[in-house]
Design a protein around this motif. Structure first.
Motif, PDB file in Angstrom:
ATOM      1  N   ILE A 103       0.863  -1.183   0.000  1.00 26.03           N
ATOM      2  CA  ILE A 103       0.000   0.000   0.000  1.00 26.03           C
ATOM      3  C   ILE A 103       0.901   1.236   0.000  1.00 26.03           C
ATOM      4  N   PRO A 104       0.796   2.106  -1.006  1.00 19.90           N
ATOM      5  CA  PRO A 104       1.543   3.369  -0.967  1.00 19.90           C
ATOM      6  C   PRO A 104       1.017   4.225   0.180  1.00 19.90           C
ATOM      7  N   PHE A 238      12.809  13.802 -15.771  1.00 22.83           N
ATOM      8  CA  PHE A 238      12.792  12.488 -15.135  1.00 22.83           C
ATOM      9  C   PHE A 238      13.441  12.587 -13.752  1.00 22.83           C
ATOM     10  N   PRO A 239      12.655  12.959 -12.745  1.00 21.45           N
ATOM     11  CA  PRO A 239      13.218  13.025 -11.395  1.00 21.45           C
ATOM     12  C   PRO A 239      13.274  11.651 -10.739  1.00 21.45           C
ATOM     13  N   ILE A 240      14.067  11.539  -9.706  1.00 17.78           N
ATOM     14  CA  ILE A 240      13.969  10.402  -8.798  1.00 17.78           C
ATOM     15  C   ILE A 240      13.045  10.849  -7.668  1.00 17.78           C
ATOM     16  N   TRP A 241      12.106   9.997  -7.297  1.00 23.68           N
ATOM     17  CA  TRP A 241      11.246  10.346  -6.166  1.00 23.68           C
ATOM     18  C   TRP A 241      11.272   9.212  -5.151  1.00 23.68           C
ATOM     19  N   TYR A 242      10.965   9.564  -3.919  1.00 23.04           N
ATOM     20  CA  TYR A 242      10.997   8.617  -2.815  1.00 23.04           C
ATOM     21  C   TYR A 242       9.628   8.550  -2.152  1.00 23.04           C
ATOM     22  N   GLY A 243       9.293   7.384  -1.621  1.00 18.84           N
ATOM     23  CA  GLY A 243       8.025   7.232  -0.927  1.00 18.84           C
ATOM     24  C   GLY A 243       8.114   6.172   0.152  1.00 18.84           C
ATOM     25  N   MET A 244       7.018   6.031   0.877  1.00 24.19           N
ATOM     26  CA  MET A 244       6.922   5.028   1.934  1.00 24.19           C
ATOM     27  C   MET A 244       5.744   4.107   1.642  1.00 24.19           C
ATOM     28  N   TRP A 245       5.964   2.808   1.866  1.00 20.67           N
ATOM     29  CA  TRP A 245       4.954   1.782   1.638  1.00 20.67           C
ATOM     30  C   TRP A 245       4.825   0.888   2.873  1.00 20.67           C
ATOM     31  N   THR A 250      -2.524  -4.067   5.689  1.00 17.60           N
ATOM     32  CA  THR A 250      -2.396  -3.203   6.866  1.00 17.60           C
ATOM     33  C   THR A 250      -3.683  -2.401   7.043  1.00 17.60           C
ATOM     34  N   ALA A 251      -4.137  -2.286   8.289  1.00 18.94           N
ATOM     35  CA  ALA A 251      -5.409  -1.611   8.586  1.00 18.94           C
ATOM     36  C   ALA A 251      -5.433  -0.190   8.037  1.00 18.94           C
ATOM     37  N   THR A 252      -6.574   0.199   7.496  1.00 22.54           N
ATOM     38  CA  THR A 252      -6.737   1.544   6.922  1.00 22.54           C
ATOM     39  C   THR A 252      -6.399   2.631   7.930  1.00 22.54           C
ATOM     40  N   GLY A 253      -6.809   2.429   9.197  1.00 23.10           N
ATOM     41  CA  GLY A 253      -6.532   3.423  10.221  1.00 23.10           C
ATOM     42  C   GLY A 253      -5.050   3.624  10.443  1.00 23.10           C
ATOM     43  N   VAL A 254      -4.266   2.534  10.373  1.00 18.82           N
ATOM     44  CA  VAL A 254      -2.812   2.619  10.536  1.00 18.82           C
ATOM     45  C   VAL A 254      -2.191   3.341   9.331  1.00 18.82           C
ATOM     46  N   VAL A 255      -2.656   2.984   8.132  1.00 14.51           N
ATOM     47  CA  VAL A 255      -2.154   3.635   6.911  1.00 14.51           C
ATOM     48  C   VAL A 255      -2.434   5.133   6.965  1.00 14.51           C
ATOM     49  N   ASP A 256      -3.645   5.496   7.374  1.00 14.28           N
ATOM     50  CA  ASP A 256      -4.015   6.914   7.453  1.00 14.28           C
ATOM     51  C   ASP A 256      -3.152   7.659   8.472  1.00 14.28           C
ATOM     52  N   LYS A 257      -2.902   7.008   9.614  1.00 16.77           N
ATOM     53  CA  LYS A 257      -2.082   7.657  10.659  1.00 16.77           C
ATOM     54  C   LYS A 257      -0.641   7.815  10.177  1.00 16.77           C
ATOM     55  N   LEU A 258      -0.118   6.798   9.535  1.00 15.95           N
ATOM     56  CA  LEU A 258       1.232   6.886   8.990  1.00 15.95           C
ATOM     57  C   LEU A 258       1.329   8.031   7.978  1.00 15.95           C
ATOM     58  N   SER A 259       0.359   8.090   7.077  1.00 14.57           N
ATOM     59  CA  SER A 259       0.359   9.123   6.044  1.00 14.57           C
ATOM     60  C   SER A 259       0.325  10.514   6.663  1.00 14.57           C
ATOM     61  N   GLN A 287      -2.870  10.331   0.772  1.00 15.10           N
ATOM     62  CA  GLN A 287      -2.575   8.912   0.526  1.00 15.10           C
ATOM     63  C   GLN A 287      -3.237   8.416  -0.760  1.00 15.10           C
ATOM     64  N   PRO A 288      -4.521   8.714  -1.005  1.00 12.15           N
ATOM     65  CA  PRO A 288      -5.116   8.266  -2.274  1.00 12.15           C
ATOM     66  C   PRO A 288      -4.438   8.875  -3.499  1.00 12.15           C
ATOM     67  N   GLU A 289      -4.038  10.135  -3.392  1.00 12.92           N
ATOM     68  CA  GLU A 289      -3.335  10.777  -4.521  1.00 12.92           C
ATOM     69  C   GLU A 289      -2.008  10.094  -4.791  1.00 12.92           C
ATOM     70  N   PHE A 290      -1.291   9.737  -3.729  1.00 16.65           N
ATOM     71  CA  PHE A 290      -0.009   9.053  -3.908  1.00 16.65           C
ATOM     72  C   PHE A 290      -0.216   7.674  -4.520  1.00 16.65           C
ATOM     73  N   ALA A 291      -1.261   6.978  -4.093  1.00 20.22           N
ATOM     74  CA  ALA A 291      -1.553   5.654  -4.659  1.00 20.22           C
ATOM     75  C   ALA A 291      -1.821   5.758  -6.163  1.00 20.22           C
ATOM     76  N   ARG A 292      -2.566   6.788  -6.556  1.00 23.25           N
ATOM     77  CA  ARG A 292      -2.835   6.980  -7.996  1.00 23.25           C
ATOM     78  C   ARG A 292      -1.557   7.367  -8.740  1.00 23.25           C
ATOM     79  N   PHE A 293      -0.719   8.170  -8.106  1.00 23.39           N
ATOM     80  CA  PHE A 293       0.551   8.586  -8.704  1.00 23.39           C
ATOM     81  C   PHE A 293       1.452   7.365  -8.968  1.00 23.39           C
ATOM     82  N   VAL A 294       1.550   6.463  -7.984  1.00 25.44           N
ATOM     83  CA  VAL A 294       2.367   5.258  -8.137  1.00 25.44           C
ATOM     84  C   VAL A 294       1.849   4.415  -9.306  1.00 25.44           C
ATOM     85  N   GLN A 295       0.543   4.263  -9.403  1.00 26.95           N
ATOM     86  CA  GLN A 295      -0.060   3.499 -10.494  1.00 26.95           C
ATOM     87  C   GLN A 295       0.267   4.136 -11.844  1.00 26.95           C
ATOM     88  N   SER A 296       0.168   5.456 -11.900  1.00 29.74           N
ATOM     89  CA  SER A 296       0.450   6.189 -13.139  1.00 29.74           C
ATOM     90  C   SER A 296       1.913   6.054 -13.552  1.00 29.74           C
TER      91      SER A 296
END
Length: 310
Positions: A103-104, A238-245, A250-259, A287-296
């Motif tokens: 999960i991004p 063409f940048p290099i970008w970094y993210g956290m997964w 993993t529970a949605t509440g944990v993902v949201d808190k991490l984000s 978080q949803p925007e990042f998930a869409r960005f990773v997919q793109s």
């Protein structure tokens, strides 16, 4: 108390123990430096230890594999580059699915790569590099940290646009980024695209010659070095970008808190200053925007593969 209520309480209290950030490229690389800048600030915010663990190897896929096999509880995080998105397009024999098994959580920073040639190559400009490649098709060698990584995909894109045919030299498995830079300095490979912060000491020592940066704007770390677009590779960005997964499940509440908490830490003035000093820019997305960005980004890599190899 119901299971749902228990789950909700656990998410609200997260974290209640130490958190591990798995880093797949090795000590001293961009993700490692960024993870070690983030860790103490997250630790202070959470009141729990946050430890960075380097897990290089297998073309920078050993670290993600470790996270894919960890419990889906938010206590094992993956910090990775854009390679996490690209590898889904390049590598079909991975022990995990880079998109489905993770999960991004949050984007971190974005910065240029720098295209460098080793001093033994005697190449000082992008135009000279292209001329050398066209004079000896298939003979020039470039270094990369492995198929599907940003250092690989960036050069593939450059080679395609510039009409260069060159050979990819894979790294030693132990410390990929250090290996590809060392090979270029020694003349075993001609050119490489690598993060600026890692190459800067060797550029200043004169062992690597900076030809161009890979983003639309010049870098504050190398203001005298042109962008690839300025050298005639029109529209190259063409940048290099970094993210956290985290692991899928993993529970949605944990993902949201991490984000949310990672976003808060990135907004701290001292960390923003650290990011700027290292030539980066903080990325701000939900978080949803990042998930869409990773997919793109993954879909873009698929398109590039089709253009390069049909």
């Amino acid at each position: 108390m119901t299971h749902a209520a228990n789950s909700s309480a656990l998410e609200r209290d997260y974290p209640t123990e130490s958190v591990h950030i798995i880093e797949p490229f090795g000590l001293g690389g961009g993700p490692d430096l960024l993870a070690r800048a983030l860790a103490p600030r997250l630790s202070e915010l959470w009141g729990q230890p946050v430890r960075v663990q380097n897990s290089p190897g297998a073309g920078a896929t050993a670290g993600p594999a470790q996270v894919a096999n960890a419990p889906p509880d938010g206590y094992t995080l993956l910090i990775n580059t854009s390679a996490q998105a690209y590898s889904a397009a390049f590598l079909k024999n991975l022990p995990y699915d880079p998109l489905k098994d993770f999960i991004p959580v949050a984007p971190l920073t974005s910065q240029p790569y720098v295209l460098v040639a080793g001093r033994p190559a005697g190449i000082t400009t992008v135009r000279e590099l292209i001329a050398a490649a066209k004079a000896k098709p298939g003979e020039l060698k470039f270094g990369s940290t492995g198929p599907g990584t940003g250092t690989h995909l960036g050069v593939v894109k450059l080679n395609l646009i510039a009409g260069m045919k060159a050979v990819d030299v894979p790294p030693q498995p132990t410390d990929a980024i250090a290996d590809i830079i060392a090979r270029t300095i020694e003349g075993h490979t001609t050119y490489v695209m690598a993060p600026i912060s890692i190459t800067l000491p060797q550029i200043r020592a004169g062992n690597l010659l900076p030809l161009a940066v890979t983003t639309a704007r010049r870098s504050t770390l190398l203001p005298e070095v042109p962008t690839l677009a300025e050298t005639g590779i029109v529209g190259f960005d063409f940048p290099i970008w970094y993210g956290m997964w985290v692991r899928a499940g993993t529970a949605t509440g944990v993902v949201d808190k991490l984000s949310e908490d990672i976003g808060c830490v990135l907004a701290m003035p001292d960390l923003r200053g650290w990011i700027t000093k290292h030539g980066g820019e903080a990325m701000v997305m939900t978080q949803p925007e990042f998930a869409r960005f990773v997919q793109s980004e993954s879909e873009g890599a698929v398109g590039l593969i089709k253009s390069a190899w049909g």
